[in-house]
Design a protein around this motif. Structure first.
Motif, short mmCIF file in Angstrom:
data_model
loop_
_atom_site.label_atom_id
_atom_site.label_comp_id
_atom_site.label_asym_id
_atom_site.label_seq_id
_atom_site.Cartn_x
_atom_site.Cartn_y
_atom_site.Cartn_z
N VAL A 64 0.86 -1.19 0.00
CA VAL A 64 0.00 0.00 0.00
C VAL A 64 0.88 1.22 0.00
N GLU A 65 0.83 2.01 -1.09
CA GLU A 65 1.64 3.24 -1.15
C GLU A 65 0.76 4.47 -0.93
N ASN A 66 -0.16 4.70 -1.85
CA ASN A 66 -1.00 5.91 -1.76
C ASN A 66 -2.32 5.65 -1.07
N SER A 67 -2.92 4.51 -1.36
CA SER A 67 -4.26 4.20 -0.86
C SER A 67 -4.40 2.69 -0.79
N LYS A 105 -13.47 3.71 1.48
CA LYS A 105 -14.11 4.89 2.09
C LYS A 105 -14.23 4.77 3.61
N PRO A 106 -14.73 3.63 4.12
CA PRO A 106 -14.83 3.53 5.59
C PRO A 106 -13.48 3.65 6.30
N ILE A 107 -12.42 3.11 5.69
CA ILE A 107 -11.11 3.10 6.36
C ILE A 107 -10.42 4.45 6.21
N GLU A 108 -10.35 4.97 4.96
CA GLU A 108 -9.56 6.17 4.71
C GLU A 108 -10.32 7.45 5.04
N LYS A 109 -11.62 7.44 4.83
CA LYS A 109 -12.40 8.67 5.06
C LYS A 109 -12.97 8.73 6.47
N LYS A 161 -1.10 11.53 10.39
CA LYS A 161 -1.83 10.77 9.38
C LYS A 161 -1.42 9.30 9.33
N GLU A 162 -0.53 8.91 10.22
CA GLU A 162 -0.08 7.52 10.23
C GLU A 162 -1.21 6.62 10.64
N GLY A 163 -1.40 5.47 9.98
CA GLY A 163 -2.45 4.59 10.50
C GLY A 163 -3.01 3.56 9.58
N PHE A 164 -3.81 3.95 8.57
CA PHE A 164 -4.65 2.93 7.95
C PHE A 164 -3.86 1.86 7.22
N GLU A 182 -5.67 17.65 3.36
CA GLU A 182 -6.87 18.38 3.75
C GLU A 182 -6.49 19.84 4.02
N LEU A 183 -7.52 20.71 4.11
CA LEU A 183 -7.28 22.13 4.34
C LEU A 183 -6.51 22.35 5.64
N GLN A 184 -6.84 21.55 6.66
CA GLN A 184 -6.15 21.65 7.94
C GLN A 184 -4.66 21.38 7.78
#
Length: 960
Positions: A654-657, A685-689, A932-935, A951-953
């Motif tokens: 898994v590199e980008n997604s 979607k459930p995991i990344e979003k 952002k480390e995690g999924f 993201e904007l943040q």
């Protein structure tokens, strides 16, 4: 003060009767006479003046404070509507009788009762006052509670009613003996120089009427009403002695009744009641005795039914042990009261409840089946699928599980049985039904692909588990006798796992940490399958081993010769063919002479017409993240190649997604993760979003049999430890000025652009701005050729290189900016520090030559490498220092760079330094990596491209 603190005194509590408020308790300090008796010199005390008397204890001061609110002058502050009024005027002119009965007197009773709970028995400081002496008569506070005995004597003239008291074994009359009813709720009575307390259910008002009379007479014409109300209620709480009428005492066997009750649209509870004979009482009714009354020609007749409260509590306790929780009075719930949970509890415990004497009845609205359901499975193996038959039994009815699928899909747990009763489908069966949606339906049965092991994962059947255990049993394997080399124990496990996948018709990802020998495990596997005896009668799709079927190994161009070198070293008897360059093969016959064809991803696309004519024993994809884009032409063509077995090798699936994972798994086991769209909705979607950990765990569990991942910490115990350190470097003044000017310009323009077009359409501009800031953080000369100054980080790095070289260490220097490596190289040359450089433009021949010289010779101690060219496929164990010049978006890529030297074969301790320019975007990148480390780590442990989820943040952090 009337009593001096220097004198001898004590605290007493004095009971007096206020003309308007009734009995009061007031604290006094009373002086002693020279003879040691209490004098008539006293001082009324309250918390405001009690501190003057220093002989009083802390406990006594607390008791005094408890009575402050009961002082007549303080009561008017709470209960008087008229402000600034004298107590005497309020009580004589403004005291409302109803207010007194409902609020003031209950308030006083509560305060006095609380005080008496605090005062121990025996206590010698409790008195009744007369007109001049608060300590007129000493009162003994009795221990324990007293009982009230009610007497009724009936004859032709009516009924006489009177009361006697019993304390311990002493029974006595108290009527007309000058007593004081200190409190009515709870009842507290002072009589015969003693204070008696009663249980809460005793009404003091019923006792108070006898303070000035011996009995109460009920005339014949009012008897029926009096017996039906007052006497009946009294019998339920107190002992009654009767003369002239009948009291029948009944005892019955008891039974607990449980009734399923609908509480709301989707909530159900179990209502509990008790049955004594023919009489039914609610569990919440706390009466110990129930009394029925009837008036006959002979007068009143009472029947008393005694309840065993202890037995009832024991029965309720057993229900709680089984999982019921009391919610409201008589209502008990299973968890949150969902129908499925409630019915599951009933089905599971129905037989136990019957054996325990509980009676269970249905809800009046619906007739549910309380029978415990059972499920039977039959499974048979075919070549690459299972035939699965599932039957359900509910009471006397049997039907296929497939009959429930429509209900399960619609979320409807209620299934109507042939007798019109409702069977509630157990909650865990929904998971089975949802899993079976991915199986092929064959009439009432199911056809399950062997890689769909998760379909069977929810089935709790010993028979099926035994069947599966035989199928998934991984037999230990040994390499071929022709294999030249020794496999470590975990590498032998890897070989056994690959052979198991092949024999079970599965594909898999070998995702071991960098440096653990994915290459050697793969070569040992390929040699075994190439040397397996041919079986010409076996069809091609069942692993044909004909001599015209080579194995295909696809790798990045930079690794082709590395594979060839490793192959000739460990498997010298196999015929390898590098399909690359202008002189590569152009015919099928030429390729079929090789046993292992090594080629690049680009040449799969260019020479697909040639490769598509071959059927391969196995296809191996090295660095398989190269096919992460399912829509790319190369990926689509690789999907079409014909082979009996597929392997993927990568440290970063898994590199980008996690969409990258779908593309690789679709190559390995087509259809295993459903369609790309299904995978996106169910997992991506459930995991990344939404960051749903449960979904991530589900995916991890699903792919686990097809991914073998071992880390150095798990298997390479002989590897030396690695020392990692982050060095924060101060920028020079000139460098910092340039950085802040550039940051301000880009921040304003990018935020405006994002507001206008959104993040997705602004990413090129964002990346351009971020790249320029990173270049300045390294060295401004990368961005401004005329820049004459230096860089803080650059100076620190040069010093560390000089120190390491002077101490005879070998150093790897990584940067993703080739322009910086060129700049660094020139400066090192000026300082007479020789280097090797490996970047994207380095030819294959020079690449291999430089690696070998750096490994085996001592003339050069510094190797400058770019991330893309030197981050993978190199073995540089002669180095023991790794300098990471700039942080990368992808922390896993940094780990890969370190792994060029921290791998098997390393005998020295490895030192890794990451150089970060202080107060720059580089620090922000490290922060963002952590946030952002995690999924991806949850699924396989791999890298996470932060820019892919910007993201904007995040912009505020990076440009802050």
């Amino acid at each position: 003060m009337k009593v001096s603190n220097d004198s001898s005194y004590r605290l007493i509590f004095s009971v007096s009767v206020h003309p308007n408020l009734g009995p009061l308790i007031e604290p006094f300090v009373v002086a002693y006479t020279p003879l040691g008796t209490l004098s008539l010199t006293y001082q009324k005390v309250f918390s405001g003046n009690a501190s003057y008397y220093t002989q009083l204890t802390e406990q006594e001061l607390t008791w005094i404070k408890m009575l402050d609110a009961t002082m007549p002058e303080n009561l008017i502050k709470v209960f008087s509507k008229v402000k600034k009024i004298r107590p005497k005027e309020f009580y004589s002119k403004h005291l409302d009788a109803k207010l007194f009965q409902t609020h003031i007197r209950p308030f006083l009773d509560e305060k006095f009762a609380n005080l008496l709970k605090q005062i121990p028995s025996p206590y010698t400081g409790f008195y009744v006052a007369d007109e001049i002496n608060p300590a007129f008569q000493n009162i003994e506070i009795t221990s324990d509670f007293s009982k009230v005995l009610f007497h009724f004597r009936r004859n032709e003239n009516g009924t006489n009613y009177f009361v006697t008291l019993m304390h311990e074994n002493d029974r006595f009359a108290f009527m007309k003996q000058g007593g004081i009813m200190l409190c009515t709720q709870p009842a507290i009575l002072i009589v015969n120089k003693k204070l008696y307390r009663f249980y809460d259910f005793v009404d003091g008002a019923k006792l108070a009427v006898f303070l000035d009379k011996k009995y109460i007479h009920i005339a014949p014409q009012t008897e029926q009403k009096y017996y039906g109300s007052f006497v009946k209620k009294l019998m339920e709480t107190s002992p009654v002695y009767a003369e002239g009428f009948e009291i029948i005492n009944e005892k019955h066997e008891a039974k607990v009744l449980l009734k399923l009750s609908k509480l709301s649209a989707d909530k159900y509870g179990i209502r509990v009641s008790l049955k004594y004979g023919k009489n039914i009482f609610w569990f919440s009714d706390d009466k110990h005795t129930h009394v029925t009354f009837k008036w006959t020609e002979n007068g009143p007749s009472f029947t008393k039914i005694a309840r065993s409260k202890q037995w009832e509590q024991n029965q309720i306790a057993s229900l709680k042990v089984l999982g019921l929780v009391q919610k409201l009075d008589d209502i008990f719930l299973v968890n949150q009261g969902e129908l499925g949970e409630t019915m599951a509890w009933i089905q599971e415990n129905n037989e136990v409840l019957k054996a325990g004497g509980f009676e269970l009845s249905n809800a009046p609205e619906t007739s549910f089946s309380f029978a415990k359901p059972s499920i039977q499975y039959t499974i048979a193996s075919q070549s690459d699928w299972f035939d699965l038959k599932i039957m359900v039994t509910v009471d006397q009815f049997q039907f296929p599980f497939s009959a429930l699928l429509k209900h399960i899909k619609n979320g409807n747990a209620q299934y109507e049985l042939p007798d019109k009763s409702i069977f509630v489908i157990p909650k865990e069966w929904f998971a089975i039904g949802e899993s079976l949606e991915r199986a092929t339906k064959n009439g009432d049965n199911f056809k399950v692909k062997k890689f769909q092991l998760d379909v069977l994962d929810h089935i709790k059947s010993e028979k099926i588990q035994e069947h599966l255990n035989k199928l998934v049993n991984i037999s230990p394997e040994k390499p071929s006798k022709n294999f030249k080399g020794t496999l470590r124990p975990y590498q032998l496990d890897g070989l056994s796992w690959l052979m198991f996948l092949k024999n079970s018709h599965f594909g898999g990802i070998l995702a071991d940490d960098m440096g653990l020998g994915k290459t050697v495990q793969t070569l040992a596997f390929l040699q075994k399958i190439i040397e397996e005896p041919s079986n010409q009668s076996v069809a091609v799709d069942l692993f044909s081993q004909s001599s015209g079927e080579p194995c295909l190994l696809v790798a990045p161009t930079s690794l082709l010769y590395n594979w060839h070198n490793e192959g000739t070293q460990f498997t010298p008897n196999l015929r390898f063919e590098i399909h690359s360059g202008t002189k590569r093969a152009t015919t099928v016959q030429a390729l079929q002479k090789a046993e292992i064809i090594i080629t690049s991803y680009g040449l799969i696309r260019n020479d697909y017409a040639l490769f598509s004519q071959l059927h391969f024993k196995a296809i191996v994809l090295d660095e398989s993240q190269n096919i992460k884009n399912r829509k790319a032409k190369t990926t689509q063509l690789i999907y079409k190649l014909q082979a009996d077995f597929h392997i993927a090798l990568t440290g970063t699936p898994v590199e980008n997604s996690i969409s990258d994972l779908w593309s690789q798994m679709n190559f390995l086991n087509k259809g295993m993760l459903g369609t790309a769209k299904q995978f996106e909705e169910e997992y991506v979607k459930p995991i990344e979003k939404q960051g749903e950990k449960e979904v991530s765990d589900k995916l991890q569990k699903f792919i686990k049999p097809f991914v073998l991942r071992r880390t150095k910490a798990e298997v390479a115990k002989d590897l030396p430890p690695i020392f990692e350190k982050v060095l924060l470097c101060e920028m020079t003044e000139e460098q910092e000025k340039l950085y802040e000017e550039t940051k301000s310009a880009y921040r304003n323009s990018i935020l405006e652009l994002v507001e206008e077009k959104g993040i997705q359409k602004s990413k090129l501009n964002i990346l351009q701005g971020l790249t320029k800031l990173r270049q300045i953080a390294n060295h401004p000369a990368m961005l401004y050729p005329d820049y004459k100054g230096t860089s803080g980080k650059h100076q620190v790095l040069i010093e560390h290189i000089k120190t390491a070289v002077s101490e005879k260490h070998k150093v790897l220097v990584f940067s993703q900016f080739v322009s910086y490596l060129n700049l660094l190289n020139k400066e090192l040359q000026k300082k007479d520090i020789p280097t090797y450089e490996l970047v994207g433009s380095t030819s294959k021949e020079n690449r291999q030559n430089r690696v070998e010289k750096f490994q085996n010779q001592d003339d050069v101690s510094v190797f400058l490498l770019s991330l893309k060219a030197g981050g993978t496929g190199l073995n540089l164990t002669s180095a023991d220092y790794v300098f990471l010049v700039d942080p990368w978006w992808n922390p896993a890529a940094e780990a890969q760079a370190r792994d060029r030297t921290h791998r098997i074969g390393q005998v020295n301790k490895v030192f890794s330094y990451k150089f970060i320019s202080k107060d720059t975007i580089e620090e922000k990148i490290v922060q963002l990596q952590k946030r952002k480390e995690g999924f991806a780590k949850d699924i396989i442990t791999s890298e996470n491209n932060i820019l892919a989820n910007l993201e904007l943040q995040d912009l505020s952090i990076l440009f802050g």
